[in-house]
Design a protein around this motif. Structure first.
Motif, mmCIF file in Angstrom:
data_model
loop_
_atom_site.group_PDB
_atom_site.id
_atom_site.type_symbol
_atom_site.label_atom_id
_atom_site.label_comp_id
_atom_site.label_asym_id
_atom_site.label_seq_id
_atom_site.Cartn_x
_atom_site.Cartn_y
_atom_site.Cartn_z
ATOM 1 N N ASP A 127 -4.866 -1.351 -1.847
ATOM 2 C CA ASP A 127 -4.565 -2.744 -1.521
ATOM 3 C C ASP A 127 -3.067 -3.018 -1.638
ATOM 4 O O ASP A 127 -2.474 -3.678 -0.771
ATOM 5 C CB ASP A 127 -5.326 -3.681 -2.462
ATOM 6 N N ASP A 157 -0.595 -4.102 1.329
ATOM 7 C CA ASP A 157 0.130 -5.369 1.217
ATOM 8 C C ASP A 157 1.636 -5.150 1.316
ATOM 9 O O ASP A 157 2.358 -5.964 1.907
ATOM 10 C CB ASP A 157 -0.198 -6.051 -0.122
ATOM 11 N N TRP A 204 2.394 -4.707 4.858
ATOM 12 C CA TRP A 204 2.179 -5.978 5.559
ATOM 13 C C TRP A 204 3.250 -6.995 5.193
ATOM 14 O O TRP A 204 3.649 -7.816 6.015
ATOM 15 C CB TRP A 204 0.784 -6.498 5.222
ATOM 16 N N SER A 222 2.874 -9.164 2.513
ATOM 17 C CA SER A 222 2.286 -10.361 1.939
ATOM 18 C C SER A 222 1.055 -9.967 1.122
ATOM 19 O O SER A 222 0.435 -8.926 1.371
ATOM 20 C CB SER A 222 1.877 -11.336 3.052
ATOM 21 N N THR A 223 0.706 -10.812 0.121
ATOM 22 C CA THR A 223 -0.431 -10.513 -0.736
ATOM 23 C C THR A 223 -0.863 -11.768 -1.478
ATOM 24 O O THR A 223 -0.097 -12.741 -1.588
ATOM 25 C CB THR A 223 -0.060 -9.420 -1.764
ATOM 26 N N SER A 224 -2.081 -11.739 -2.004
ATOM 27 C CA SER A 224 -2.573 -12.829 -2.843
ATOM 28 C C SER A 224 -2.433 -12.509 -4.327
ATOM 29 O O SER A 224 -2.620 -13.387 -5.170
ATOM 30 C CB SER A 224 -4.051 -13.119 -2.528
ATOM 31 N N SER A 263 1.890 -8.356 -7.460
ATOM 32 C CA SER A 263 2.294 -7.699 -6.216
ATOM 33 C C SER A 263 3.198 -8.593 -5.373
ATOM 34 O O SER A 263 4.130 -8.114 -4.708
ATOM 35 C CB SER A 263 1.060 -7.297 -5.400
ATOM 36 N N ARG A 264 2.946 -9.904 -5.398
ATOM 37 C CA ARG A 264 3.765 -10.830 -4.617
ATOM 38 C C ARG A 264 5.230 -10.759 -5.058
ATOM 39 O O ARG A 264 6.142 -10.704 -4.222
ATOM 40 C CB ARG A 264 3.234 -12.257 -4.769
#
Length: 316
Positions: free
Chosen positions: A86, A90, A93, A95-97, A101-102
């Motif tokens: 994941d 991310d 990509w 971006s992440t929730s 990680s953000r």
């Protein structure tokens, strides 16, 4: 200085992103000790990004080593694999929730940190679930590349280069040596703790040289063979610190006291192991609070002086 002040100084905006960085700062403050103290010597505008890198490393390490969940090795491996997939997706990509990680993804984007370093770190964490010993120091070094050296390399863009004419590969060489020295110091301090997790990070070739085996370490009784083994590896670590030292003067002046403080306090752990007559079994060897305070205050004076001497940063 508050987390809010640091985030403002770093130009970090948006409630979700600021919350991610604040979470990483809390992880560093709770677990980092020496690392957190050293981070506070950086200019506020740099601190959140270092908190993010530490928060990432600690979060992944906890996925591997958290024994409170009573998960089996296979379950921990599955959890790590899922989280890693994941995170890397991310990262690609952008971006992440996930709050940790953000902050990391934002740090990577701002400082153009190679994403391969994070893949290499995750690979070393996978090794911790399967590999319990390393035959040679070269074998251990391959593990430490991902577990420690790449963390030094991730830090370099944030610490900055004092002279644009300094070759980047020279800085990288010193960063690798320093990260490896920190890691080897941890291994020496944590022999007993690592044994409880079924791992020995001291090379098998070193154990054989001094007539030590895993069972002898597990007994936790310091004898001359164990003293000689630890003394041998302590000198190896000190050689790495010596090799890394010239790199401190090559980073931006405002970052040097952070590195000096971390290096001094980590190297002091080696002195404390010797002072304890190499007993790394009875309890965790620690640098005294008084020593930590003295080194921290000295570093703070240097850091404040460097900030006063620095030219003003452009505002436009």
């Amino acid at each position: 200085m508050s987390a809010r002040t640091e985030l403002d100084a770093a130009g970090i905006e948006g409630p979700a992103l600021r919350a991610g960085y604040a979470r990483c700062r809390a992880i560093n403050a709770h677990h980092g000790r020496t690392y957190y103290l050293a981070t506070l010597l950086l200019p506020p505008r740099k601190r959140p990004f270092v908190h993010a890198l530490y928060g990432f490393a600690r979060h992944v390490d906890d996925l591997v080593d958290d024994m409170t969940t009573r998960l089996s090795r296979g379950q921990r491996a599955e959890r790590l694999e899922e989280w890693s997939a994941d995170f890397l997706a991310d990262l690609e990509w952008g971006s992440t929730s996930d709050p940790v990680s953000r902050a990391v993804i934002d740090t990577v984007q701002r400082w153009q940190i190679p994403t391969s370093y994070f893949a290499d770190f995750l690979e070393s964490m996978r090794m911790d679930l399967d590999v319990t010993a390393y035959e040679t120091f070269e074998d251990l070094t391959r593990y430490m590349w991902g577990s420690a050296a790449v963390i030094g390399l991730e830090m370099l863009p944030i610490l900055g280069r004092a002279d644009p004419g300094t070759r980047w590969d020279v800085l990288e060489s010193h960063a690798i040596d320093l990260g490896t020295a920190f890691q080897l110091t941890n291994f020496l301090r944590d022999v007993a703790e690592d044994l409880r997790r079924g791992r020995v990070y001291l090379p098998e070739e070193s154990l054989r040289r001094f007539g030590v085996d895993r069972d002898r370490l597990a007994r936790g009784q310091v004898d001359e063979s164990i003293r000689n083994l630890l003394a041998w590896e302590i000198e190896r670590a000190r050689g790495l610190y010596a090799s890394a030292a010239p790199g401190i003067d090559l980073v931006e002046a405002s970052s040097r006291d952070c590195l000096r403080t971390a290096t001094t306090l980590y190297a002091d752990i080696l002195d404390e192991i010797e002072r304890a007559d190499y007993d790394v079994f009875s309890g965790r060897v620690q640098v005294s609070v008084a020593r930590r305070a003295a080194v921290g205050i000295s570093g703070l004076r240097g850091a404040l002086s460097a900030r006063r001497a620095a030219p003003p940063r452009p505002t436009g």
